[in-house]
Design a protein around this motif. Sequence first.
Motif, PDB file in Angstrom:
ATOM      1  N   ARG A  29       0.587  -1.347  -0.202  1.00  0.00           N
ATOM      2  CA  ARG A  29       0.121   0.269  -0.087  1.00  0.00           C
ATOM      3  C   ARG A  29       0.892   1.296  -0.231  1.00  0.00           C
ATOM      4  N   TRP A  30       1.660   1.149   0.821  1.00  0.00           N
ATOM      5  CA  TRP A  30       3.096   2.497   0.707  1.00  0.00           C
ATOM      6  C   TRP A  30       3.510   2.245  -0.238  1.00  0.00           C
ATOM      7  N   SER A  31       3.960   0.973  -0.850  1.00  0.00           N
ATOM      8  CA  SER A  31       5.154   1.529  -1.934  1.00  0.00           C
ATOM      9  C   SER A  31       5.111   2.302  -3.416  1.00  0.00           C
ATOM     10  N   GLY A  32       3.596   2.998  -3.228  1.00  0.00           N
ATOM     11  CA  GLY A  32       3.774   4.392  -4.159  1.00  0.00           C
ATOM     12  C   GLY A  32       4.892   5.571  -3.555  1.00  0.00           C
ATOM     13  N   TRP A  33       5.447   5.153  -2.177  1.00  0.00           N
ATOM     14  CA  TRP A  33       6.268   6.670  -1.854  1.00  0.00           C
ATOM     15  C   TRP A  33       7.248   6.238  -1.316  1.00  0.00           C
ATOM     16  N   VAL A  34       7.300   5.140  -0.621  1.00  0.00           N
ATOM     17  CA  VAL A  34       8.249   4.097  -0.003  1.00  0.00           C
ATOM     18  C   VAL A  34       9.727   3.996  -1.341  1.00  0.00           C
ATOM     19  N   GLY A  35       8.972   3.364  -2.140  1.00  0.00           N
ATOM     20  CA  GLY A  35      10.239   2.555  -3.447  1.00  0.00           C
ATOM     21  C   GLY A  35      10.626   4.066  -3.920  1.00  0.00           C
ATOM     22  N   PRO A  36      10.010   4.993  -4.374  1.00  0.00           N
ATOM     23  CA  PRO A  36      10.767   6.390  -5.103  1.00  0.00           C
ATOM     24  C   PRO A  36      11.566   7.002  -3.640  1.00  0.00           C
ATOM     25  N   LEU A  37      11.194   6.576  -2.561  1.00  0.00           N
ATOM     26  CA  LEU A  37      12.010   7.749  -0.977  1.00  0.00           C
ATOM     27  C   LEU A  37      13.485   7.214  -1.602  1.00  0.00           C
ATOM     28  N   LEU A  38      13.343   5.204  -1.455  1.00  0.00           N
ATOM     29  CA  LEU A  38      14.744   4.760  -1.460  1.00  0.00           C
ATOM     30  C   LEU A  38      15.675   4.986  -2.636  1.00  0.00           C
ATOM     31  N   ILE A  39      15.227   5.032  -3.813  1.00  0.00           N
ATOM     32  CA  ILE A  39      15.951   5.747  -5.402  1.00  0.00           C
ATOM     33  C   ILE A  39      16.003   6.708  -4.721  1.00  0.00           C
ATOM     34  N   THR A  40      15.510   7.754  -4.422  1.00  0.00           N
ATOM     35  CA  THR A  40      15.923   8.995  -4.278  1.00  0.00           C
ATOM     36  C   THR A  40      17.251   9.165  -3.297  1.00  0.00           C
ATOM     37  N   LEU A  41      16.842   8.151  -2.154  1.00  0.00           N
ATOM     38  CA  LEU A  41      17.953   8.556  -1.135  1.00  0.00           C
ATOM     39  C   LEU A  41      19.082   7.626  -1.395  1.00  0.00           C
ATOM     40  N   VAL A  42      19.465   6.779  -2.368  1.00  0.00           N
ATOM     41  CA  VAL A  42      20.449   5.694  -2.855  1.00  0.00           C
ATOM     42  C   VAL A  42      21.106   7.550  -4.120  1.00  0.00           C
ATOM     43  N   ALA A  43      20.058   8.276  -4.604  1.00  0.00           N
ATOM     44  CA  ALA A  43      20.487   9.091  -6.107  1.00  0.00           C
ATOM     45  C   ALA A  43      20.850  10.421  -5.438  1.00  0.00           C
ATOM     46  N   GLY A  44      20.812  10.393  -3.836  1.00  0.00           N
ATOM     47  CA  GLY A  44      21.424  11.821  -3.827  1.00  0.00           C
ATOM     48  C   GLY A  44      22.780  11.143  -2.593  1.00  0.00           C
ATOM     49  N   VAL A  45      22.797  10.072  -2.162  1.00  0.00           N
ATOM     50  CA  VAL A  45      23.847  10.340  -1.434  1.00  0.00           C
ATOM     51  C   VAL A  45      25.167  10.381  -2.685  1.00  0.00           C
ATOM     52  N   ALA A  46      24.904   9.527  -4.032  1.00  0.00           N
ATOM     53  CA  ALA A  46      25.673   9.303  -4.820  1.00  0.00           C
ATOM     54  C   ALA A  46      25.997  10.842  -5.384  1.00  0.00           C
ATOM     55  N   ARG A  47      25.565  11.389  -5.532  1.00  0.00           N
ATOM     56  CA  ARG A  47      25.615  13.368  -6.170  1.00  0.00           C
ATOM     57  C   ARG A  47      25.616  13.921  -5.349  1.00  0.00           C
ATOM     58  N   PHE A  48      25.930  13.550  -3.874  1.00  0.00           N
ATOM     59  CA  PHE A  48      26.231  14.625  -2.965  1.00  0.00           C
ATOM     60  C   PHE A  48      27.616  14.238  -1.878  1.00  0.00           C
ATOM     61  N   TRP A  49      27.994  13.013  -2.463  1.00  0.00           N
ATOM     62  CA  TRP A  49      29.286  12.406  -1.811  1.00  0.00           C
ATOM     63  C   TRP A  49      30.454  13.569  -2.653  1.00  0.00           C
ATOM     64  N   ASN A  50      31.397  13.816  -1.992  1.00  0.00           N
ATOM     65  CA  ASN A  50      32.466  14.509  -2.302  1.00  0.00           C
ATOM     66  C   ASN A  50      32.168  15.401  -3.313  1.00  0.00           C
ATOM     67  N   LEU A  51      31.259  16.182  -3.263  1.00  0.00           N
ATOM     68  CA  LEU A  51      30.382  16.815  -4.151  1.00  0.00           C
ATOM     69  C   LEU A  51      31.476  18.195  -4.337  1.00  0.00           C
ATOM     70  N   GLY A  52      32.559  18.719  -3.740  1.00  0.00           N
ATOM     71  CA  GLY A  52      33.398  19.220  -3.849  1.00  0.00           C
ATOM     72  C   GLY A  52      34.413  19.364  -4.295  1.00  0.00           C
ATOM     73  N   ASN A  53      34.914  17.539  -5.191  1.00  0.00           N
ATOM     74  CA  ASN A  53      35.908  17.239  -5.916  1.00  0.00           C
ATOM     75  C   ASN A  53      35.491  17.671  -6.867  1.00  0.00           C
ATOM     76  N   PRO A  54      36.050  17.685  -8.006  1.00  0.00           N
ATOM     77  CA  PRO A  54      37.691  18.845  -7.904  1.00  0.00           C
ATOM     78  C   PRO A  54      37.093  20.235  -7.855  1.00  0.00           C
ATOM     79  N   LYS A  55      37.558  20.811  -6.802  1.00  0.00           N
ATOM     80  CA  LYS A  55      38.111  21.562  -6.485  1.00  0.00           C
ATOM     81  C   LYS A  55      38.845  23.023  -7.203  1.00  0.00           C
ATOM     82  N   ALA A  56      37.972  23.123  -8.015  1.00  0.00           N
ATOM     83  CA  ALA A  56      38.184  23.970  -8.927  1.00  0.00           C
ATOM     84  C   ALA A  56      37.211  24.402  -9.979  1.00  0.00           C
ATOM     85  N   VAL A  57      37.354  25.494 -10.614  1.00  0.00           N
ATOM     86  CA  VAL A  57      35.856  26.036 -11.202  1.00  0.00           C
ATOM     87  C   VAL A  57      36.602  24.948 -13.264  1.00  0.00           C
TER      88      VAL A  57
END
Length: 579
Positions: free
Chosen positions: A71-99
């Motif tokens: 019943r709750w999979s419509g939100w639980v599934g998307p939120l879990l996938i978003t969590l994984v995507a967010g961790v990957a995208r924010f991991w070491n976000l300031g690297n490379p430390k360059a413009v």
Amino acid sequence: MTSTASSPDTREGQAAEEQQPPWQRRLRRFGHVERPRQDVRARLVPAYTRPSPRLWMTLGLSKRAADLVGRWSGWVGPLLITLVAGVARFWNLGNPKAVIFDETYYAKDAWALIHRGFEVNWPEKVNGDVLKQGGDIAIPHDASYVVHPPVGKYVIGVGEWMFGFDPFGWRFMTAVLGTLSVLMLCRIGRRLFRSTFLGCLAGALLAADGLHFVMSRTALLDQVLMFFVLAAFGCFLIDRDKARARLAAALPVDEDGRVRPDAHVAQTLRLGWRPWRWAAGLCLGLAFGTKWNGLYVMVFFCLMTVFWDVGARRVAGARRPHLAVLRRDVLPAFVSTVPVALATYVISWLGWILSPTDGTGGYYRNWAATAGKGGHWTWLPDWVRSLWHYEHAVYEFHVGLSSPHTYQSNPWSWIVDGRPVSYFYESPLPGKDGCPPDTTEKCAREVLALGTPLLWWAAAFALLYVLWRWAFRRDWRAGAILCGVVAGYLPWFFYQERTIFYFYAVVFVPFLCLAVAMTIGAILGPPGSSERRRVVGAAASGVLVLLILWNFIYFWPIYTGTAIPIDSWRSRMWLDTWV
């Protein structure tokens, strides 16, 4: 979980009394099938596929717990996938430390907009000072001529205002929007296919796309544009469901409790207040206010939603659905989208409009009071004439842009990853900048804007399936996906002489993921398929998805600027045009 990608219950249909046209009968030899006759409500507002509890019960959950998870999979599934995507995208976000790449424009423009209200001319070699001094650096006062509207730079500037004038700060908001777009696509896919599984699959594919991933970790405008385009599509999709539900509720019910078509209701019913269309207009204005190609998206999406209304009234029984939509829906659709989008665009220039007119404000801000004196339009406010002059100058720049660039590419090559863009490259020596000390040669550190190859190559075939599905099965979902791809892709073919880049394609990446998800749904088989059909389809689909995920992981080092031995880097250059 059950796929619904091949289920016919969500296709646009005809009124029950209409006969199939001769051209459709001739198309049967190519795979066209007649629409099934069924309850009109089910065709207007299809039910969502309920996930089977068998999987969760096999994992040890009780039937009650399995039903609760489903019943709750419509939100639980998307939120879990978003969590994984967010961790990957924010991991070491300031690297490379360059413009890196065009951050040299947008990061500094964003900082100036937040503090001045308009872009300024920075010294030519200021990037090193920016990295050292951050927010303590002095901001110039001279206005700069820029060729993109301010919304995307304001978005980037929010991250800088929150976290500082450094790589993490100016990449923060693109990472946020990249993560949220994964959540949006999961929910959009679920609503589009009426399947939580296929919606989550589309979101997972987006999370594993290399181009989307790199753009989420870079302060460029195109990721911001992609977010607002996807948000507008989602708003239109919700509006479609709400309007069709209202239409279904107004139709008569026979003695058996079945909703029946009614020509009078279908042709005369006013669908009333449609707030999601206004929200879509706002999102389109923000897209247009980020980059001008959002204007093409607005045209395609507005036409799409009008055709959706035609299909809804046809299913409800209208004998002349096009005329009914022209009378009842076209004007409200226009008012709730186009003026809202244009007003949003103009408001986005408020910082420039409120800047001084004595020559110390935004670029061209004082044009009407100086070079623009006289003419037939002097009755308009000076800021309107100055802004119009600025926009005209920008248009001429865009049309005439043809300066050669190492990484420019033709749009024909985009769909097959023909010419990705290198945002950053260094060759650290062994023992430095992450290069293993035991490496015999130098290492390579690169940030390459490259779509996950197996995903994009699968998408090339998926688009053919979706095109067939729309042309011969009249599947509105396929048409919606194609509209998203065409709106973001087709306009670039009219500017092949311009200097254009592959990363512009990030705008339609979510729709490629929807196309692949729909194709995988077809591979899995429609509801009611035999067990053997399901097993074979699941095995083939599973192999494809796992190969795409492996492909993303394999290219991870050149998406994140991780130092790897030069031989490992060469092994990832599958095509000569990637170097």
